[in-house]
Design an enzyme around this catalytic site. Structure first.
Site, PDB file in Angstrom:
ATOM      1  N   LEU A   9       0.697  -1.147  -0.089  1.00  0.00           N
ATOM      2  CA  LEU A   9       0.131  -0.050  -0.066  1.00  0.00           C
ATOM      3  C   LEU A   9       0.959   1.338   0.106  1.00  0.00           C
ATOM      4  O   LEU A   9       0.550   2.280  -0.445  1.00  0.00           O
ATOM      5  CB  LEU A   9      -0.946  -0.124   1.273  1.00  0.00           C
ATOM      6  CG  LEU A   9      -2.081  -0.962   1.394  1.00  0.00           C
ATOM      7  CD1 LEU A   9      -2.695  -1.112   2.621  1.00  0.00           C
ATOM      8  CD2 LEU A   9      -2.963  -0.819   0.243  1.00  0.00           C
ATOM      9  N   SER A  20       5.214   2.736   1.352  1.00  0.00           N
ATOM     10  CA  SER A  20       6.369   2.489   2.074  1.00  0.00           C
ATOM     11  C   SER A  20       6.827   3.936   2.393  1.00  0.00           C
ATOM     12  O   SER A  20       6.759   4.801   1.644  1.00  0.00           O
ATOM     13  CB  SER A  20       7.382   1.563   1.477  1.00  0.00           C
ATOM     14  OG  SER A  20       7.766   2.244   0.175  1.00  0.00           O
ATOM     15  N   PHE A  66       9.370   4.455   7.896  1.00  0.00           N
ATOM     16  CA  PHE A  66       9.178   3.775   8.856  1.00  0.00           C
ATOM     17  C   PHE A  66       8.819   2.431   8.714  1.00  0.00           C
ATOM     18  O   PHE A  66       8.685   1.440   9.554  1.00  0.00           O
ATOM     19  CB  PHE A  66       8.277   4.372   9.956  1.00  0.00           C
ATOM     20  CG  PHE A  66       8.446   4.508  11.213  1.00  0.00           C
ATOM     21  CD1 PHE A  66       7.831   3.511  12.120  1.00  0.00           C
ATOM     22  CD2 PHE A  66       9.441   5.510  11.838  1.00  0.00           C
ATOM     23  CE1 PHE A  66       8.458   3.589  13.594  1.00  0.00           C
ATOM     24  CE2 PHE A  66       9.727   5.399  13.175  1.00  0.00           C
ATOM     25  CZ  PHE A  66       9.192   4.436  14.198  1.00  0.00           C
ATOM     26  N   GLY A  67       8.945   2.066   7.346  1.00  0.00           N
ATOM     27  CA  GLY A  67       8.444   0.540   6.805  1.00  0.00           C
ATOM     28  C   GLY A  67       7.535   0.582   5.867  1.00  0.00           C
ATOM     29  O   GLY A  67       7.073   1.541   5.382  1.00  0.00           O
ATOM     30  N   VAL A  76       4.029  -0.908   4.180  1.00  0.00           N
ATOM     31  CA  VAL A  76       2.435  -1.153   4.626  1.00  0.00           C
ATOM     32  C   VAL A  76       1.766  -2.232   3.458  1.00  0.00           C
ATOM     33  O   VAL A  76       2.080  -1.890   2.394  1.00  0.00           O
ATOM     34  CB  VAL A  76       1.663  -0.078   4.815  1.00  0.00           C
ATOM     35  CG1 VAL A  76       0.325  -0.508   5.302  1.00  0.00           C
ATOM     36  CG2 VAL A  76       2.249   0.933   5.820  1.00  0.00           C
ATOM     37  N   LYS A 131       1.661  -3.238   8.767  1.00  0.00           N
ATOM     38  CA  LYS A 131       2.809  -2.610   8.731  1.00  0.00           C
ATOM     39  C   LYS A 131       3.946  -3.216   9.267  1.00  0.00           C
ATOM     40  O   LYS A 131       4.159  -3.622  10.329  1.00  0.00           O
ATOM     41  CB  LYS A 131       2.519  -1.144   9.409  1.00  0.00           C
ATOM     42  CG  LYS A 131       3.620  -0.300   9.673  1.00  0.00           C
ATOM     43  CD  LYS A 131       3.251   1.124  10.168  1.00  0.00           C
ATOM     44  CE  LYS A 131       4.279   2.089   9.699  1.00  0.00           C
ATOM     45  NZ  LYS A 131       3.797   3.362   9.571  1.00  0.00           N
ATOM     46  N   ASP A 174       3.401  13.144  14.638  1.00  0.00           N
ATOM     47  CA  ASP A 174       3.426  13.052  13.305  1.00  0.00           C
ATOM     48  C   ASP A 174       2.455  13.281  12.583  1.00  0.00           C
ATOM     49  O   ASP A 174       1.733  12.490  11.764  1.00  0.00           O
ATOM     50  CB  ASP A 174       4.078  11.863  12.855  1.00  0.00           C
ATOM     51  CG  ASP A 174       4.990  11.712  11.375  1.00  0.00           C
ATOM     52  OD1 ASP A 174       5.244  12.792  10.980  1.00  0.00           O
ATOM     53  OD2 ASP A 174       5.084  10.713  10.717  1.00  0.00           O
TER      54      ASP A 174
END
Ligand code: NAG
Ligand code: NAG
Ligand code: NAG
Ligand code: NAG
Ligand code: NAG
Ligand code: NAG
Ligand code: NAG
Ligand code: NAG
Ligand code: NAG
Ligand code: NAG
Ligand code: NAG
Ligand code: NAG
Length: 668
Positions: free
Chosen positions: A369, A371, A374-375, A377, A391, A487
């Site tokens: 979906l 990226s 933080f990683g 998804v 995630k 955030d």
């Protein structure tokens, strides 16, 4: 505790010609017969007495055969050690002392499976009759029919058998002809300041053990410590009992024994030294292999750096090219990673890696979906057709991961209609997989900035802003701890099936108790949304979240990113541009042109002003989220509103209004 006695000492002493010959040899060739050996590695060692499934595997002794459902194995030094010394002049006998030191590793394939452990053994025979495979270290029949031969074992037990009064599933015990220990204590060591440090023996880590036996006082000292910890001075277990004499025969084999049933537990002995004439020689533990779950079937030499590098490279290649294959081949490794105790404290639902892998189609690219820093998804579907977003967050250290999880898990308990609900989690190595409700309509920024025809109308934007304000208000004021999101931005606002706004991504959030003064931390967040004071005090507060929310109000009302590079210089920073227009009394000119005509001008202006108020350079003068919600809902502010707000509510047409709203420093 019932313990059978061995045959009388007389029988023990004079037990056949072989013994007499040995006795003879011993008396006259004492120095030659004193045993002292040292194996820093078992590579190439062929003269051990290996019973059943025990074998020398590369440089270590492996006690069991994983492919056998019921397995046991024993490894003995090939010659017996004289345990009784007799002086022929006065026919009195004395029991020998010995000292031994070894390194072992006990690695289960599934950390939650039953444990079996390993035993150090002194036995008159290499084959105690009645010993069963599968249990009891491969040494005993059961507790009610003890061994008939003299047999002394020091058990390093990784399982708990309540029927034998085992104290826990990680203990050291002394066994005299019987599986039921006569004395036991939890595994661990006493450090230099005398504090007890527990040692988990069932993690595969290399554990150094020392056993000293004093034949004169009939005393055992057993000490364990992980490799790298120097020998503790105080023994872990000290057991003194004259009855030990009854379990010692004139000559005994010395070695190791272990067993297992259905579950794989790899017991290994990596190094061993022994002496019956003084302290055992020091082992050189610097280059011992390390066994970990990922490589449970092959040994990995710690020192072979080049090998590791090449190995990792190959591993990466394999991952990239044949993840699917790899998964199929390792299907038996259900729980690839051990679950640590602390992990079980978190969240009601722990997904298995296979579940999530299946749900996301083995993390296929098409399921990605998005990226970010933080990683990645992924989208997934559970077997009951529930859609999820997975995630993947990487952490470099277990400590960092643990702290992170503690915070995330508290946040897993947060429940609000305007927050993206967390459903569970899974850990694989240092990667944490967080499972959230899937939000079919994606993130708000796509609906506001992307110059597509599906631009959101004002009513919808307005409703989403209220949703998010309510969600953030809940984080700040509605829970037993203050949650600072850190955030807030339009790409972290997700739209559910009903196009309602939900705040997502708590990846950077911090928890504080109400009233606590937040500590200085590393500044995180997104450029364009960071409050100016973070540049100097670096302490996230609810006011810094309010600032970011103010930026979101402005970007949603203006349909513009907070920093836009493709526009005239004075318009690059959204806040400064709106603030300037506001000072000139024409704030509404900033509103999104694409939806002009749809909205009530006064309403848009109110939102723009509220945005500016939230972005006030002085954090003290920003409204709270409570006030923001009330204003957005058109209600009276709940409590005495701040000056900025009251001005705002009054309409604030006078030009003084702009005075407190000094241009903010440009974003860092
Ligand atoms: C020890 O083993 C030997 C043979 O293995 C046997 O003859 C002897 O009786 C045993 N001693 C004791 C005390 O059981
Ligand atoms: C067994 O072999 C090792 C070398 O592999 C040797 O040092 C040791 O003396 C041998 N022991 C016996 C009893 O043969
Ligand atoms: C384990 O046992 C199986 C069957 O009993 C045998 O085929 C295999 O060779 C054994 N493995 C090792 C390493 O000894
Ligand atoms: C054996 O006993 C005699 C008499 O008690 C003593 O003189 C001798 O030193 C002893 N020998 C050993 C090897 O202990
Ligand atoms: C020691 O015992 C043996 C056999 O029982 C006996 O022949 C011998 O005389 C005894 N020696 C002494 C010093 O008592
Ligand atoms: C036999 O001699 C040993 C060694 O000197 C001594 O320690 C022991 O006490 C003596 N035993 C008897 C019964 O005299
Ligand atoms: C222990 O083992 C013996 C011999 O195999 C058997 O007769 C006895 O029933 C067993 N006892 C228990 C409690 O299993
Ligand atoms: C082990 O022995 C020590 C003393 O030697 C004693 O304090 C302790 O209670 C014993 N533990 C068990 C489980 O018997
Ligand atoms: C066991 O440890 C105690 C305490 O360190 C020590 O006094 C004693 O001599 C040790 N016994 C043996 C057999 O090493
Ligand atoms: C231990 O072994 C390594 C190599 O395996 C060697 O470099 C080192 O000198 C050894 N240390 C000692 C104290 O013998
Ligand atoms: C689907 O399964 C998940 C976890 O297995 C569970 O949390 C969820 O409530 C289920 N959904 C439905 C609609 O049953
Ligand atoms: C804040 O920082 C101080 C010193 O750096 C530290 O002692 C304290 O535990 C911290 N508090 C929190 C809540 O992190």
């Amino acid at each position: 505790m019932s313990h059978s006695k061995t045959p009388a000492a007389g029988e023990t002493l004079f037990s056949g010609t072989a013994f007499l010959i040995l006795l003879h040899l011993f008396l006259f060739l004492t120095p030659a017969l004193s045993l002292d050996f040292l194996f820093n590695s078992f590579a190439g060692v062929t003269n051990l007495t290996l019973i059943k499934d025990a074998r020398v595997d590369a440089s270590v002794i492996r006690m069991n055969n994983d492919s056998n459902q019921y397995s046991y194995g024993r490894a003995f030094y090939p010659v017996k050690i004289p345990m009784l010394k007799t002086n022929t002049s006065n026919n009195s006998s004395s029991i020998s002392s010995f000292s031994t030191s070894f390194v072992f590793s006990i690695l289960p394939q599934i950390s939650t499976s039953p444990g079996f452990g390993l035993a150090f053994v002194l036995s008159n025979t290499t084959d105690p009759p009645g010993a069963i495979a599968s249990q009891y270290f491969g040494l005993f029949t059961n507790a009610t029919s003890p061994s008939v031969f003299p047999l002394v074992a020091v058990e390093f037990d990784t399982g708990r058998n309540p029927e034998f009064n085992d104290i826990d599933d990680n203990h050291i015990g002394i066994d005299l002809n019987n599986i039921e220990s006569i004395n036991a204590t939890t595994a661990g060591y006493f450090n230099s300041s005398g504090a007890f440090v527990p040692v988990r023996m069932r993690t595969g880590q290399n554990i150094h053990a020392w056993i000293d036996f004093d034949g004169e006082n009939l005393e055992f000292n057993v000490t364990v410590a992980p490799i790298g910890v120097s020998r503790p001075t105080k023994p872990t277990l000290r057991y003194q009992n004259p009855a030990i004499a009854d379990y010692v025969s004139s000559n005994m084999y010395v070695g190791f024994s272990a067993s297992k049933t259905n579950w794989i537990e790899a017991q290994r002995v990596l190094a061993w030294s022994f002496s019956d004439s003084g302290p055992a020689r020091e082992l050189n533990t610097t280059n011992l292999p390390v066994f970990e779950l990922e490589s449970s079937s092959s040994s990995l030499s710690n020192g072979a750096i080049a090998g590791i590098v090449i190995g990792s490279f190959i591993f990466v290649l394999i991952c990239a090219s044949g993840f699917y294959l790899w998964w199929r081949m390792n299907k038996a490794n259900e729980e690839e990673d051990e679950i640590e105790d602390w992990e079980l404290e978190y969240w009601p639902h722990r997904f298995s890696y296979e579940e999530l892998s299946y749900a996301t189609g083995e993390f296929r690219k098409e399921m990605l979906l998005g990226s970010g820093g933080f990683g990645r998804v992924y989208k997934g579907t559970l077997p009951n057709n529930t859609e999820i977003a997975v995630k993947c967050v990487n952490h470099d250290s277990k400590q960092g991961l643990r702290e992170f999880m503690a915070e995330i898990s508290s946040m897993g308990r947060l429940q609000h209609k305007n927050l993206v609900q967390m459903r569970g989690w899974c850990r694989k190595g240092n990667e944490l997989l967080l499972v959230y409700d899937y939000m079919p309509n994606g993130s708000l920024n796509k609906w506001v900035f992307d110059k597509s025809d599906k631009v959101l109308g004002w009513e919808q934007r307005r409703r989403i802003l209220v949703d998010v304000a309510e969600g953030l208000n809940y984080l700040h004021h509605g829970w037993d701890q203050v949650v600072i999101h850190r955030d807030i931005k339009s790409s972290n606002i997700l739209l559910d099936a009903d196009m309602r706004g939900r705040l997502g991504d708590f990846g950077l959030a911090k928890l504080y108790t109400h009233g606590e003064v937040p500590n200085t931390t590393r500044v995180v967040g997104t450029l364009g949304y960071l409050a100016p004071e973070l540049a100097t005090v670096a302490a996230p507060t609810s006011a810094t979240d309010v600032y970011s929310f103010g930026v979101v109000l402005l970007e949603v009302a203006c349909g513009r990113r907070p920093i836009e590079t493709s526009v005239a210089e004075e318009e690059v920073v959204l806040i400064d541009w709106v603030r300037e227009l506001y000072a000139k009394g024409c704030a509404r000119e900033a509103a999104d042109l694409r939806i002009r005509g749809e909205y009530d001008e006064g309403d848009v202006e109110m939102v723009l002003k509220l945005g500016l108020a939230c972005c006030h350079p002085d954090p003290q003068r920003r409204p709270t989220m409570k006030e923001v919600v009330a204003l957005l809902l058109g209600e009276d502010p709940p409590e005495a509103p701040g000056k900025v707000l009251s001005d705002l509510v009054r309409g604030g047409e006078d030009s003084d209004e702009a005075a407190p709203l000094q241009p903010s420093p440009p974003p860092v």
